[in-house]
Design a protein around this motif. Structure first.
Motif, PDB file in Angstrom:
ATOM      1  N   LEU A 142      15.161  57.210  68.062  1.00  4.10           N
ATOM      2  CA  LEU A 142      16.506  57.473  68.568  1.00  4.10           C
ATOM      3  C   LEU A 142      17.300  58.336  67.598  1.00  4.10           C
ATOM      4  N   GLN A 143      16.666  58.676  66.514  1.00  6.00           N
ATOM      5  CA  GLN A 143      17.341  59.458  65.483  1.00  6.00           C
ATOM      6  C   GLN A 143      16.783  60.871  65.455  1.00  6.00           C
ATOM      7  N   SER A 144      17.661  61.906  65.686  1.00  2.81           N
ATOM      8  CA  SER A 144      17.236  63.295  65.640  1.00  2.81           C
ATOM      9  C   SER A 144      17.791  63.942  64.386  1.00  2.81           C
TER      10      SER A 144
ATOM     11  N   PRO B 193      10.113  67.286  73.354  1.00  3.06           N
ATOM     12  CA  PRO B 193      11.572  67.369  73.481  1.00  3.06           C
ATOM     13  C   PRO B 193      12.124  66.284  74.373  1.00  3.06           C
TER      14      PRO B 193
ATOM     15  N   MET C 159      16.931  62.183  73.072  1.00  3.27           N
ATOM     16  CA  MET C 159      17.899  61.932  74.140  1.00  3.27           C
ATOM     17  C   MET C 159      18.527  63.204  74.694  1.00  3.27           C
ATOM     18  N   GLU C 160      18.685  64.206  73.843  1.00  5.39           N
ATOM     19  CA  GLU C 160      19.437  65.377  74.280  1.00  5.39           C
ATOM     20  C   GLU C 160      18.756  66.117  75.435  1.00  5.39           C
ATOM     21  N   THR C 161      17.426  66.248  75.352  1.00  8.24           N
ATOM     22  CA  THR C 161      16.729  67.041  76.381  1.00  8.24           C
ATOM     23  C   THR C 161      16.769  66.354  77.753  1.00  8.24           C
TER      24      THR C 161
END
Lengths: 226, 249
Positions: A5-7, A102, A106-108
Motif C-alpha cells: 500500500l506504500q508507493s 501498475p 492504488m493510483e492506477t
C-alpha cells in the motif's frame, strides 16, 4: 518487504514524484503502441497469422460489446478494448522479475475507475443529452436520485477496489511465498496470478461496458406509451 | 498507505493517451480491414450471385436452343423420312415400270419367238406339204391332172364376175404351169380359155415348178390361182386362222 500500500517515487521531476507504476505504465504503453504499429503495418485482405490474431482480438472485443449493448461496437471499441489490453498487460507484467504491476498500486486502478466514471458520463450525455443523462438518476422515481448518484460513485469505486485488491493481493502473496519458500514454489501461484489477472481485466472491461450501457439506455428517449 | 494524486493524474492521462494511440494505430485500422474484407466478400458474393444469374440465364438460353435444335432435328428427320419415302416410292415405281417393261419386252419377245416358231413351223409344214404333194403328183397321171386343172381354170374364169372377166379381155395373159407344156397342150389351153372368154386371148406360156401341179392365169392386174401350191397356201392360211398350225407348232 515494502508495504504494497506504500508507493515510493522512483525519481523526482521537479516537484512531481515519478512513481515506478508510471514508468512501468509508459513501458507498457510503448510496448502496446509499438506492437500495434508493427501488427498493422502491412494489413492485407488475405491476413497473415499475426494479422489474423489481431483481427480475432478486435472481433472478440466487438462481439462482447455487441452482446452487452446490443448496439454497434464502433464508439466503445477503443475505450473498452484499450482498458482490457492495458489491464491485462499490466497484470501480467508481474511475470517480469523486479516489475510491480501498475494495477497493484492504488493510483492506477483509481485512475482507471475514474476514467470509467467519466466515460459513463460522456457516453450517457452523448446518448441522451445532459437532460436525458440526468433524468436517468430519477429512475424509477425521483426519490432514487440520491441513491442512484451514490451508486454511480460506489460502483466505480468498487471496480477500483476489486482490481487493486485482486492484483495487489496476488503480488503480495507471491512475494511472501517467494521470500519464505524455494525458488520454484511460487510458480503455481504465478500461474494462478496470470489467470486472476486475465479474469480481472475481463471483469473490469465488461463492467465498464455494462455501466456505460446502463447510462446510455437510461438517458435515451423513452418510447411514449399509446 | 499512501496515495499520490500526481500519479493518479499521470495514470489517467497515460490511459487516455493509450486509448487514443491504440485507436489510431490498432483498433481503427484492424476494424477497417475487417470491414474491407467483409465488403470485398459481399462484393464477391454479389458478383457470384450476378454470375450465377447470368449462368442460369445462359443455361436457360442453352436449354431453349437445345429444344430448338431437337425440334429442328425432328423436323429434319421427318423431312428426311419423307424424302426417303418419296425416293423409295419413285425407285419402286421406276423398278416396277422397268420390271413391267422387261416383262412386256419378254412377253413380246416370247410372242415374237412363238410367232417366229409358228411361222417356221408353218413354212416347214408348207414345205412338207409341198414335198408330199410333189411326190403324190409324181405318182399321178400328169395329163389327167393337167386336164383336171385346166377344167378348174376354165371354171374359175367362168365364175369371175363380168367386170373382172372384162379386165382379162384384150391384154397379154401369162399361163404359168407347173410343168412345161408342149404345143398340143398349149393349143388345148388356148382353145379352152378363148372359149370361156369369148374372144381370142393373147397367151404366153411359162413354167414354174413351185406350183407343183396346175395352171394359173397371170395378167398385169390380175392373178387367177389354180395350182396345188396355191391350194396348199390357202389351206395353210385357213389352218393358221383356225389355230391348227399353232397347235401343231
Amino acid at each position: 518487504m515494502d508495504s504494497p500500500l506504500q508507493s515510493l517515487p522512483l525519481f523526482m521531476a521537479g516537484p512531481v514524484p515519478i512513481m515506478a507504476s508510471v514508468v512501468v505504465t509508459w513501458a507498457i504503453m510503448a510496448v502496446l503502441v509499438c506492437g500495434a504499429i508493427l501488427l498493422t503495418r502491412r494489413l492485407t485482405l488475405v491476413p497473415s497469422r499475426t494479422q489474423a490474431a489481431a483481427e480475432l482480438l478486435v472481433t472478440t472485443v466487438d462481439g462482447q460489446i455487441r452482446d452487452v449493448t446490443g448496439a454497434a461496437p464502433g464508439p466503445y471499441r477503443a475505450f473498452i478494448g484499450t482498458l482490457f489490453l492495458f489491464i491485462l498487460t499490466a497484470n501480467w507484467s508481474s511475470l517480469i522479475p523486479g516489475v510491480t504491476p501498475p494495477t497493484a498500486t492504488m493510483e492506477t486502478p483509481a485512475a482507471l475507475a475514474a476514467l470509467v466514471f467519466l466515460s459513463i458520463i460522456f457516453f450517457g450525455v452523448r446518448g441522451g443529452g445532459v437532460g436525458g443523462f440526468l433524468r436517468g438518476f430519477a429512475m424509477p422515481n425521483p426519490v432514487m436520485i440520491p441513491l442512484n448518484m451514490l451508486e454511480s460513485i460506489t460502483r466505480s469505486f468498487s471496480m477500483f477496489v476489486r482490481l487493486f485488491g485482486n492484483v495487489m493481493s496476488g503480488v503480495f502473496v507471491i512475494a511472501i511465498v517467494g521470500s519464505l519458500a524455494a525458488l520454484l514454489v511460487p510458480i503455481p501461484l504465478m500461474v494462478l496470478d496470470l489467470l486472476t489477472g486475465a479474469v480481472q481485466a475481463y471483469i473490469f472491461a465488461i463492467l465498464s461496458m455494462v455501466f456505460i450501457t446502463s447510462a446510455v439506455e437510461k438517458g435515451a428517449p423513452q418510447p411514449k406509451e399509446s | 498507505m499512501s496515495f499520490d494524486p500526481w500519479t493518479l493524474g499521470f495514470q489517467g492521462v497515460n490511459v487516455l493517451v493509450l486509448v487514443w494511440l491504440l485507436h489510431r494505430f490498432f483498433w481503427k485500422p484492424v476494424a477497417a480491414m475487417i470491414d474491407a474484407r467483409q465488403s470485398a466478400a459481399a462484393t464477391l458474393l454479389d458478383k457470384a450471385k450476378a454470375r450465377r444469374s447470368e449462368a442460369e440465364a445462359a443455361l436457360t438460353e442453352v436449354e431453349a436452343t437445345r429444344a430448338g435444335l431437337a425440334a429442328e432435328r425432328d423436323a429434319s428427320l421427318a423431312a428426311a423420312r419423307k424424302d426417303a419415302a418419296a425416293v423409295r416410292d419413285t425407285l419402286l415405281a421406276a423398278a416396277r415400270a422397268e420390271a413391267d417393261a422387261l416383262n412386256d419386252s419378254a412377253k413380246s419377245a416370247r410372242v415374237r419367238a412363238a410367232e417366229t416358231l409358228k411361222a417356221a413351223a408353218r413354212e416347214d409344214a408348207k414345205g412338207l406339204a409341198l414335198t408330199i404333194a410333189g411326190r403324190l403328183v409324181a405318182r399321178l397321171d400328169v395329163d389327167a391332172l393337167d386336164a383336171a386343172f385346166l377344167g378348174w381354170l376354165v371354171q374359175g374364169i367362168a365364175d369371175l364376175s363380168h367386170s373382172d372377166r372384162s379386165v382379162l379381155l384384150g391384154v397379154d395373159l401369162d399361163v404359168v404351169s407347173a410343168t412345161a407344156q408342149d404345143s398340143t397342150a398349149q393349143d388345148r389351153i388356148t382353145r379352152a380359155i378363148t372359149a370361156v372368154l369369148g374372144t381370142p386371148a393373147k397367151l404366153t406360156f411359162r413354167t414354174d415348178p413351185a406350183l407343183i401341179a396346175g395352171h394359173e392365169l397371170h395378167s398385169p392386174h390380175f392373178i387367177l390361182r389354180n395350182s396345188w401350191a396355191a391350194d396348199l397356201a390357202r389351206i395353210a392360211g385357213t389352218l393358221a386362222d383356225e389355230g391348227v398350225m399353232s397347235d401343231a407348232a
